[in-house]
Design a protein around this motif. Structure first.
Motif, PDB file in Angstrom:
ATOM      1  N   HIS A 153     -36.440  36.643  30.973  1.00 17.02           N
ATOM      2  CA  HIS A 153     -35.842  35.306  30.889  1.00 17.02           C
ATOM      3  C   HIS A 153     -35.449  34.982  29.447  1.00 17.02           C
ATOM      4  CE1 HIS A 153     -36.516  34.194  35.011  1.00 17.02           C
ATOM      5  NE2 HIS A 153     -37.826  34.300  34.938  1.00 17.02           N
TER       6      HIS A 153
ATOM      7  N   ASN B  58     -32.292  36.495  28.132  1.00 18.62           N
ATOM      8  CA  ASN B  58     -31.130  36.047  28.886  1.00 18.62           C
ATOM      9  C   ASN B  58     -30.943  34.537  28.807  1.00 18.62           C
ATOM     10  OD1 ASN B  58     -29.761  38.394  30.327  1.00 18.62           O
ATOM     11  ND2 ASN B  58     -31.913  38.790  30.810  1.00 18.62           N
TER      12      ASN B  58
ATOM     13  N   GLU C 237     -32.819  32.017  29.298  1.00 14.76           N
ATOM     14  CA  GLU C 237     -33.450  31.163  30.306  1.00 14.76           C
ATOM     15  C   GLU C 237     -34.808  30.704  29.763  1.00 14.76           C
ATOM     16  OE1 GLU C 237     -31.234  33.910  33.692  1.00 14.76           O
ATOM     17  OE2 GLU C 237     -33.354  34.189  33.230  1.00 14.76           O
ATOM     18  N   TYR C 238     -34.745  29.802  28.829  1.00  9.34           N
ATOM     19  CA  TYR C 238     -35.944  29.474  28.054  1.00  9.34           C
ATOM     20  C   TYR C 238     -36.977  28.664  28.830  1.00  9.34           C
ATOM     21  CZ  TYR C 238     -33.378  31.519  24.273  1.00  9.34           C
ATOM     22  OH  TYR C 238     -32.674  32.413  23.496  1.00  9.34           O
TER      23      TYR C 238
ATOM     24  N   GLU D 292     -37.568  28.949  31.986  1.00 12.95           N
ATOM     25  CA  GLU D 292     -38.229  29.945  32.832  1.00 12.95           C
ATOM     26  C   GLU D 292     -39.142  30.850  32.000  1.00 12.95           C
ATOM     27  OE1 GLU D 292     -35.044  29.247  32.762  1.00 12.95           O
ATOM     28  OE2 GLU D 292     -34.279  28.925  34.809  1.00 12.95           O
TER      29      GLU D 292
ATOM     30  N   SER E 134     -35.964  27.818  22.471  1.00 11.74           N
ATOM     31  CA  SER E 134     -35.410  26.790  23.353  1.00 11.74           C
ATOM     32  C   SER E 134     -34.813  25.649  22.538  1.00 11.74           C
ATOM     33  CB  SER E 134     -36.501  26.256  24.284  1.00 11.74           C
ATOM     34  OG  SER E 134     -36.012  25.213  25.096  1.00 11.74           O
TER      35      SER E 134
ATOM     36  N   ARG F 243     -27.114  38.516  31.675  1.00 12.05           N
ATOM     37  CA  ARG F 243     -27.066  37.078  31.957  1.00 12.05           C
ATOM     38  C   ARG F 243     -26.928  36.255  30.678  1.00 12.05           C
ATOM     39  NH1 ARG F 243     -31.670  38.644  34.510  1.00 12.05           N
ATOM     40  NH2 ARG F 243     -32.983  37.004  33.629  1.00 12.05           N
ATOM     41  N   ASN F 244     -26.872  36.910  29.553  1.00 10.93           N
ATOM     42  CA  ASN F 244     -26.791  36.217  28.268  1.00 10.93           C
ATOM     43  C   ASN F 244     -25.330  35.989  27.899  1.00 10.93           C
ATOM     44  OD1 ASN F 244     -26.690  35.635  25.455  1.00 10.93           O
ATOM     45  ND2 ASN F 244     -28.711  36.513  25.188  1.00 10.93           N
TER      46      ASN F 244
ATOM     47  N   GLY G   5     -26.978  33.402  35.386  1.00 10.33           N
ATOM     48  CA  GLY G   5     -27.053  33.084  33.969  1.00 10.33           C
ATOM     49  C   GLY G   5     -25.906  32.234  33.462  1.00 10.33           C
TER      50      GLY G   5
ATOM     51  N   HIS H 119     -24.356  29.696  35.334  1.00 11.00           N
ATOM     52  CA  HIS H 119     -24.218  28.424  36.054  1.00 11.00           C
ATOM     53  C   HIS H 119     -24.296  27.231  35.116  1.00 11.00           C
ATOM     54  CE1 HIS H 119     -24.565  25.461  39.246  1.00 11.00           C
ATOM     55  NE2 HIS H 119     -25.633  24.982  38.645  1.00 11.00           N
ATOM     56  N   SER H 120     -25.199  27.282  34.156  1.00  7.82           N
ATOM     57  CA  SER H 120     -25.423  26.132  33.274  1.00  7.82           C
ATOM     58  C   SER H 120     -24.415  26.031  32.133  1.00  7.82           C
ATOM     59  CB  SER H 120     -26.841  26.186  32.693  1.00  7.82           C
ATOM     60  OG  SER H 120     -26.993  27.345  31.883  1.00  7.82           O
TER      61      SER H 120
END
Length: 397
Positions: free
Chosen positions: A29, A32, A34-35, A37, A66, A256-257, A294, A296-297
């Motif tokens: 996570h 990628n 997703e901090y 997570e 994050s 995903r990054n 990765g 979506h946001s």
């Protein structure tokens, strides 16, 4: 990426097969972007092994990254030339984030000290305590802007890792902090180097690079981070070809990054390859619109800003205005760094096209968006002075 970004930070492990599965999941996570997570995964890892000081460091590190990600600080644009971190406003962590970070490091230090009381040569405990001090120093540097406290912590952490290497020369990973410390302090302006002297350390950029290269070649857990740092150094020192190779490798490792694709665009732009720079942004948009993992946001406005900024540097202000307008329509969705820069670039492009009234409105928006930033200060200057093509050329010279 600088998560790349962060040429100061102590990312402690890549995804190695002998790592605990819970920690592996956290770092999957983490790398990628997703901090939230990653933080949740590391909290579970801490609960599973509360006496392990390393896991407290993993958690604190995820909290710090994050904060940087939210501020738009995880891009090499932030660490190329001029030490912009030294001039940026403080990051503003939420009280709960600051408490989680502080508590994690405090407990890591307590646990490692307890182990060292039993065995002063416990390399695992020495290493963990050094990482905790390095992370705390980084937090003081980037978040609190407490330069002297930061250098003291980082120097103390470096000494602990020097001790690890003395006890176990096979632990190449322990050289990572030394290399980063050498490079970072050696890159500071003279005023800040004075603080380094007060903390008992001078810094040496070239030595730092050589040390990090050893970690990239022979390290275990810090190899990925050493490669990232070498990529950042290459871009900072205007060697985009070298940085591009590292970026391409990271792209395959961490699909995903999305920052990696933005970085690729910037690297190609630095090489004068506008077509491939644009194609990298096309790829980001394709992944975003297909709702790829990765992406979506990621707001579309961030892609529009990247396109507008690229066109600005390639002397096409008319086309850049179209994209920068789209980026600033919902600038609240952008990170602070991208948002304020989008407004500034829009004003500059409008000035270049002779649309002075619109340019001044964009400069005012930049000032309102992030009042304490360097971009807002530039915008204030251009309220009274038209931005010209000669000034733009001076920016690249």
């Amino acid at each position: 990426m600088t998560g790349a970004l962060a040429f100061l930070l102590l990312a402690q492990a890549a995804l190695w097969p002998d790592m605990d599965p819970m920690v592996q999941k956290g770092y999957d996570h983490f790398y990628n972007l997703e901090y939230l997570e990653a933080i949740a995964s590391f909290q579970k890892a801490v609960e599973a092994a509360p006496a392990d000081p390393d896991r407290r460091n993993h958690l604190a590190q995820a909290v710090l990254f994050s904060l940087m990600f939210r501020a738009g600080a995880l891009e090499t644009e932030m660490v190329t030339g001029g030490n912009p971190f030294l001039r940026r406003p403080k990051m503003e962590p939420a009280p709960a984030e600051e408490k989680l970070f502080d508590d994690s490091l405090a407990e890591c230090i307590r646990l490692s000290k307890a182990l060292l009381e039993k065995n002063p040569n416990d390399t695992k405990a020495l290493y963990a305590q050094g990482v905790a001090l390095g992370l705390r120093g980084t937090y003081n540097y980037l978040v609190k802007k407490a330069w002297l406290d930061s250098l003291k912590d980082m120097t103390a952490g470096r000494k602990l890792h020097n001790r690890v290497y003395e006890l176990d020369p096979s632990n190449v990973d322990s050289l990572m902090m030394q290399g980063m410390h050498d490079y970072v302090v050696g890159s500071l302006p003279f005023t800040y180097k004075v603080l380094g002297f007060l903390a008992g350390f001078h810094g040496d950029r070239e030595k730092g690079i050589r040390t990090v290269r050893i970690v990239a070649e022979k390290g275990k857990y810090n190899r990925v981070d050493a490669e990232i740092l070498l990529g950042i150094v290459a871009r900072r020192e205007r060697r985009p070809g070298d940085a591009l190779k590292i970026c391409e490798k990271l792209r395959s490792q961490f699909p995903r990054n999305f920052l990696i694709l933005f970085e690729l665009s910037q690297m190609y732009a630095d090489l004068g390859d506008k077509d491939n720079a644009w194609k990298a942004l096309d790829r980001v948009e394709e992944l975003k619109k297909s709702d790829a993992p990765g992406f979506h946001s990621l707001p579309l406005e961030r892609i529009e800003f990247a396109r507008g900024n690229l066109l600005f540097w390639y002397d096409d202000p008319e086309a850049a205005i179209v994209h920068l307008r789209k980026a600033t329509e919902r600038a609240q969705l952008l990170d602070p760094n991208s948002g304020v820069t989008a407004w500034l670039r829009l004003g500059q492009c409008l000035d270049l096209r002779g649309r002075r009234a619109e340019a001044k409105a964009a400069y005012r928006s930049a000032m309102e968006y992030w009042p304490g930033s360097e971009e807002a200060k530039s915008a204030r200057k251009y309220l009274d002075k038209v931005f010209t093509i000669n000034e733009k050329r001076a920016m690249t010279g």
